[in-house]
Design an enzyme around this catalytic site. Structure first.
Site, mmCIF file in Angstrom:
data_model
loop_
_atom_site.group_PDB
_atom_site.id
_atom_site.type_symbol
_atom_site.label_atom_id
_atom_site.label_comp_id
_atom_site.label_asym_id
_atom_site.label_seq_id
_atom_site.Cartn_x
_atom_site.Cartn_y
_atom_site.Cartn_z
ATOM 1 N N ASP A 1 42.749 38.697 29.842
ATOM 2 C CA ASP A 1 42.091 39.427 30.927
ATOM 3 C C ASP A 1 42.121 40.941 30.764
ATOM 4 O OD1 ASP A 1 41.104 37.302 32.501
ATOM 5 O OD2 ASP A 1 43.158 36.816 33.027
ATOM 6 N N ASP B 1 35.728 32.326 32.142
ATOM 7 C CA ASP B 1 36.001 33.651 32.727
ATOM 8 C C ASP B 1 36.019 34.740 31.652
ATOM 9 O OD1 ASP B 1 37.249 31.318 33.774
ATOM 10 O OD2 ASP B 1 38.474 32.465 35.154
HETATM 11 N N1 GLY Z 1 39.767 34.600 36.168
HETATM 12 C C1 GLY Z 1 40.554 33.865 37.070
HETATM 13 C C2 GLY Z 1 39.842 33.415 38.250
HETATM 14 O O1 GLY Z 1 38.637 33.589 38.372
HETATM 15 O O2 GLY Z 1 40.489 32.861 39.132
#
Ligand code: GLY
Length: 373
Positions: free
Chosen positions: A87, A148
């Protein structure tokens, strides 16, 4: 309507500066944000909110606070509190890269490039993918990609543009391609995650982490796909990415309930207790607005997306935002983080607040956030 909503968001963010102090908002419990010390995947969204408020208002209080968060992100990089997940794009696009974009500050640029180098450490050469979570040798997690991650790729595309070194872009392209091939299904729905054999790189199969079942379509995952592929198209101009973003967007729209704000999973049974995920709709709205930047005026999809995004955003402002709750900390009610994990169901999510304000800024100011310059 957009202007009023932005001004409410700016006012609430201003109030939150003192409330949050040195800490970063994550998700809420009983109407109050849970705060952390810049050690979660969500902390860049607070910086992004501050930078967006600064861009709108030009008030030094927002810039001053945003710069403090940048300092904290510098520290985070130094202390290696970013290594065990992908992330890094969420964290550094909205903090240090935003500063670079606004101020052309060289140290912010250098920090952002260091963050991009960290993201490359998640790369698996054999399987040609970026590992989402866990240590590189983790038995289970080292074979997993997640949808994601598409929002982390703009950091890599940007780094290649900045440096002229293709290594970042090559990884981003390979990851976008893997995601298109394995995470997006034939009917334009999506898996949340997909596993590969970490030794051989062979595909194993799709699975969920936050969705209803392994084969269901987690709403926020679909939204990450819409926006993520649109951003990959922005950087690469590969028409397959625009096409994929459009198809995923149509799936999302066709499965929306009457008020245009998604439930948490498109396959979850619906009754009066089923939670929404307003954050997914805010992300998808940004994605639709990004897609439309690349469609011709006379393209019928363009007017379809534009009409729909206005309905989605009106519903968010009128039925889901905290515009009528003067003292609220969050901007958007009724987000859901992890329904089956019993984590933050029907609460504020800081990313929901960020994408809601980004979508409003796109609509009112033609400001695209900080994913590209
Ligand atoms: N990227 C983690 C979520 O969307 O919960």
């Amino acid at each position: 309507m957009w202007k009023l909503a932005i001004e409410d968001a700016v006012e609430k963010t201003r109030n939150n500066i003192d409330r949050f102090g040195e800490l970063f908002p994550h998700i809420s419990m009983n109407g109050r944000y849970q705060l952390n010390e810049n050690n979660d995947w969500t902390d860049g969204f607070w910086s992004g909110l501050l930078w967006l408020c600064y861009e709108y208002s030009n008030e030094p209080i927002f810039k001053g606070k945003a710069l403090k968060t940048v300092k904290s992100f510098e520290n985070r990089l130094k202390k290696h509190i970013v290594l065990d997940h992908h992330d890094i794009g969420f964290l550094y696009s909205l903090s240090t890269k935003a500063q670079w974009m606004i101020e052309k500050n060289e140290s912010a640029r250098a920090l952002t490039l260091r963050a991009a180098d960290k993201l490359l450490l998640r790369w698996h050469e054999k399987g040609q993918y970026l590992q989402a979570w866990g240590a590189k040798n983790d038995e289970k997690e080292s074979g997993r990609i997640i949808i994601d991650c598409l929002l982390n790729l703009p950091l890599l595309y940007w780094a290649s543009k900045q440096t002229g070194d293709p290594k970042y872009r090559d990884v981003a392209l390979a990851q976008a391609e893997k995601s298109r091939r394995y995470l997006v299904r034939g009917d334009d729905s999506s898996y949340h995650t997909f596993f590969f054999n970490q030794e051989t790189g062979e595909p194993i199969g799709g699975a969920t982490h936050q969705g209803y079942t392994n084969g269901s379509t987690w709403t926020r995952g679909q939204a990450w796909g819409i926006y993520g592929f649109a951003l990959s198209y922005h950087y690469t101009k590969n028409s397959a990415y625009l096409e994929t973003a459009k198809r995923m967007a149509k799936y999302f729209i066709e499965h929306l309930p009457e008020d245009y704000v998604s439930y948490w999973d498109f396959n979850a049974p619906v009754d009066e207790t089923t939670p929404r995920d307003s954050s997914a709709t805010a992300i998808a709205a940004c994605g639709l607005l990004e897609i439309n930047k690349h469609l011709n005026e006379d393209d019928s999809d363009r007017s379809y997306f534009e009409d729909t995004v206005i309905k989605m955003m009106k519903s968010l402002v009128v039925n889901y935002s905290t515009i009528k709750e003067k003292d609220a900390e969050g901007l958007l009610n009724h987000g859901s983080y992890h329904v089956l994990g019993n984590l933050a169901i029907d609460d504020y999510m800081v990313w929901g607040d960020y994408y809601y304000l980004e979508a409003l800024m796109r609509l009112e100011k033609n400001h695209e956030g900080f994913w590209y310059e």
